[in-house]
Scaffold this active site. Structure first.
Site, PDB file in Angstrom:
ATOM      1  N   GLU A  99       0.819  -1.221   0.000  1.00  0.00           N
ATOM      2  CA  GLU A  99       0.000   0.000   0.000  1.00  0.00           C
ATOM      3  C   GLU A  99       0.849   1.267   0.000  1.00  0.00           C
ATOM      4  O   GLU A  99       0.514   2.253  -0.648  1.00  0.00           O
ATOM      5  CB  GLU A  99      -0.961   0.002   1.197  1.00  0.00           C
ATOM      6  CG  GLU A  99      -2.162  -0.930   1.039  1.00  0.00           C
ATOM      7  CD  GLU A  99      -1.850  -2.376   1.347  1.00  0.00           C
ATOM      8  OE1 GLU A  99      -0.701  -2.674   1.778  1.00  0.00           O
ATOM      9  OE2 GLU A  99      -2.737  -3.245   1.159  1.00  0.00           O
ATOM     10  N   HIS A 116     -11.911  -5.586   8.018  1.00  0.00           N
ATOM     11  CA  HIS A 116     -12.492  -5.418   6.682  1.00  0.00           C
ATOM     12  C   HIS A 116     -13.786  -4.618   6.761  1.00  0.00           C
ATOM     13  O   HIS A 116     -14.689  -4.805   5.968  1.00  0.00           O
ATOM     14  CB  HIS A 116     -12.774  -6.784   6.040  1.00  0.00           C
ATOM     15  CG  HIS A 116     -11.549  -7.599   5.773  1.00  0.00           C
ATOM     16  ND1 HIS A 116     -10.878  -8.267   6.749  1.00  0.00           N
ATOM     17  CD2 HIS A 116     -10.860  -7.833   4.621  1.00  0.00           C
ATOM     18  CE1 HIS A 116      -9.835  -8.899   6.223  1.00  0.00           C
ATOM     19  NE2 HIS A 116      -9.788  -8.647   4.933  1.00  0.00           N
TER      20      HIS A 116
END
Lengths: 320, 340
Positions: free
Chosen positions: A57, A124
């Site tokens: 990321e 999540h």
């Protein structure tokens, strides 16, 4: 009918078709079409411009910043909003500071599949908008409708500043509209999603729909609830909120994020400072609980605000 | 500062001309930073000062391996490379002395400066963060079908322990981007010795793990630095992907001017060489210039630096009343945050 998710895909298709500076970068977004299929078919339609990234990321966002400096308009997909913390440094210290430090804008879009769904658990399900809104230099969009998902994503690409695009996973498949919009409110303008005179509920993203459902329920009890959809949390359209509170005298603010600080606190702070005399009762805020987002549907359904819990608070506020 | 006048007529002449040019960038950087350190001690500098004493040969060679159109993200000890890449003396002093006319306009300072539109990226303090950024510039060029340019960024031994270094180098390797990663192993990350930073026998061994080409060089040897950086630049330009360079030296100053570097091992200190002194001995030994020439060059450089300081000291500081106080470039998207 077109879904919220399809609108996001269509917006990216249009951005790629209209502007050669646009490219897409993220994990599994190429031939696979993305974990949620938000880029389905785009790699085929735009060869070489929809690139699979390594599981990095920091490097994904850092490279998008470099590309933006060199004149490109990258759209980056974080597989889940939660994982953007691994790229946090590049977002808040590099992208957000670039224009102010160097006078060179940083036109990147970071798409964050946000918010909770049953069974997704602590890693999540997060809503990150308050974190990013805290940092100067970022635009934070939180579309609640199919139309806004489409038009705001296109606007995000056109804006010279870094945009954190919080798209809600719960709305991906649930929310449908007859067609894509041909015109849109500009970012920075909130929308009156439902008119009413007894109380204002301010919400954004998926919570707009919980607020609307709450307003339906209270309508059967004779109350007229006004619902404001913020659309973007930064910039935050305080004027539209104040105008609504001037009409209703009561304010309830709903967010799916954790309770400490955040968007709901910011809205109430602004109304308290700028519109204290408009209030007939103390303003109320509703957030998720101050724990990680739980896994099991029973716990998750209680952790986040729902139409039912919002209505319970609203009834108390209406009777004050 | 101009390069020496004599046009190279042979390979030897070319090597000599490059060496002298590099030496003059090193000298300019050394004296510039000595002046900055003096100004710092006199309380004239806003914020900290971090100098590259001992690292000038490596840095100059890095800047010289790049061409106009390439991209460069230097780190804190790269004054020589910044000059070689085209930075002006005024940009340096305007940033250190806080002139509103500098590239950062008082919004950022010292080593955190650049001109991104000219391929000269402005570092953020978070080590390793510039690796993916330079990779991104190179990726953008590939996407547009442009070839021929390369990028370089500089790090220390400490930065090789960051996630950003790993992620950025791996991404560049996956995309086979023409990125040169110059690691100055100067034995200490602030006060932390390499024994507390990594345990591999040699950092250059890591190149194999990333599937990139790696080279080691003695950073006190200017000729070796020039040859190594040029070779890496040629390889990158020819499409052979990222180039990892591990250069060894001892930092000849504190981490910053506030730091007396009392933690440096006396044995290392005793064995250390100063790349500038080594280069001067080499130039005289090769009879490329006389001691009198070196003295003249030093005086010329000093005069230019003093002129730049004098100019900058007459310039106004940033005025908070004129400051826009907005970090977004789109006026209509400025948050209407109330200011009580």
């Amino acid at each position: 009918m077109i879904t919220y998710l399809e609108a996001i895909r269509e917006a990216q298709h249009k951005a790629l078709a209209d502007d050669p500076r646009v490219y897409l970068y993220g994990q599994d977004i190429g031939n696979f079409g993305g974990a949620f299929k938000a880029t389905k078919g785009l790699a085929k339609d735009f060869p070489g411009r929809v690139l699979d990234a390594p599981l990095s990321e920091d490097a994904i966002i850092g490279s998008a910043i470099g590309a933006a400096i060199d004149g490109m308009r990258p759209i980056v997909e974080m597989q889940f909003a939660d994982f953007s913390t691994c790229g946090l440094n590049q977002i808040i210290n590099h992208a957000a500071t670039l224009y102010w430090r160097t006078n060179i804008p940083c036109p990147i879009v970071v798409r964050l599949p946000s918010g909770g769904t049953a069974g997704a658990g602590p890693f999540h399900s997060q809503s990150m908008e308050a974190l990013y809104a805290h940092y100067p230099g970022l635009i934070v969009m939180t579309p609640a409708t199919v139309e806004d998902a489409y038009s705001m994503l296109l606007e995000a690409v056109a804006i010279d500043d870094p945009v954190i695009f919080c798209e809600h996973k719960y709305l991906y498949y649930h929310l449908k509209a007859p067609a894509l919009p041909t015109e849109a409110l500009p970012t920075g303008k909130a929308r009156v999603a439902r008119q009413g005179r007894d109380m204002t509920i301010v919400a954004y993203s998926a919570m707009v729909h919980e607020a609307l459902a709450c307003a339906d329920e209270l309508a059967s009890e004779g109350w007229q609830i006004e619902v404001i959809d913020l659309r973007s949390v930064k910039p935050l359209d305080t004027d539209t909120v104040l105008a609504s509170v001037a009409r209703t005298g009561r304010l309830l603010v709903v967010g799916e994020a954790f309770p400490w600080g955040g968007v709901t606190a910011e809205v109430i702070a602004r109304v308290a400072q700028e519109g204290f005399s408009l209030l007939d009762a103390p303003p109320v805020r509703i957030n998720a609980k101050d724990t990680p987002v739980p896994y099991h549907p029973n716990l998750w359904g209680t952790h986040r605000p729902t139409a039912r819990t919002i209505a319970a608070e609203a009834r108390k506020l209406l009777h004050l | 500062m101009s390069s020496p006048a004599a046009a190279p007529t042979s390979r030897t002449d070319h090597i000599q001309a490059r060496y002298i040019e590099a030496y003059r960038w090193m000298l300019l950087a050394r004296i510039t930073e000595e002046k900055i350190a003096t100004l710092y001690r006199g309380g004239k500098i806003v914020g900290g000062v971090f100098i590259g004493k001992g690292q000038e040969a490596l840095s100059a060679a890095t800047g010289m391996a790049l061409r106009p159109g390439d991209v460069f993200a230097p780190l804190i000890r790269d004054q020589a490379g910044r000059f070689a890449f085209g930075e002006s003396l005024l940009d340096v002093f305007r940033t250190y002395l806080g002139s509103r006319l500098g590239p950062m306009r008082g919004r950022d300072g010292n080593v955190h400066r650049g001109r991104p539109r000219e391929g000269y990226l402005a570092m953020v303090s978070h080590l390793g963060a510039m690796v993916p950024a330079v990779a991104g510039v190179l990726l953008a060029r590939r996407l547009r079908g442009e070839s021929g340019t390369i990028g370089a960024t500089c790090l220390g031994d400490g930065a090789t322990s960051t996630g950003a270094f790993h992620e950025g180098l791996n991404l560049a390797a996956v995309e086979k981007l023409p990125l040169i990663l110059v690691v100055a192993n100067n034995q200490y990350a602030y006060s932390t010795p390499t024994s507390r930073q990594f345990v591999c026998a040699d950092l250059v061994d890591r190149a194999a793990g990333y599937g990139v080409e790696g080279r080691s060089v003695d950073a006190t040897d200017l000729a070796a630095c020039l040859a190594t950086l040029q070779e890496a630049a040629d390889r990158a330009r020819a499409g052979h992907g990222p180039q990892l360079i591990i250069a060894s030296l001892l930092r000849l100053a504190g981490h910053g001017e506030h730091d007396d570097a009392g933690y440096v091992d006396p044995v290392l200190k005793k064995a250390a060489r100063d790349c500038l002194t080594v280069a001067e001995q080499h130039i005289i030994g090769e009879q490329w210039a006389t001691a009198a020439d070196l003295k003249t060059w030093r005086m010329e450089v000093t005069r230019k630096i003093e002129d730049a300081i004098a100019t900058t000291l007459r310039e106004p500081p940033p005025d908070p009343g004129d400051e826009q106080w907005t970090a977004v470039s789109t006026p209509r998207l400025r948050d209407g945050f109330f200011e009580a």
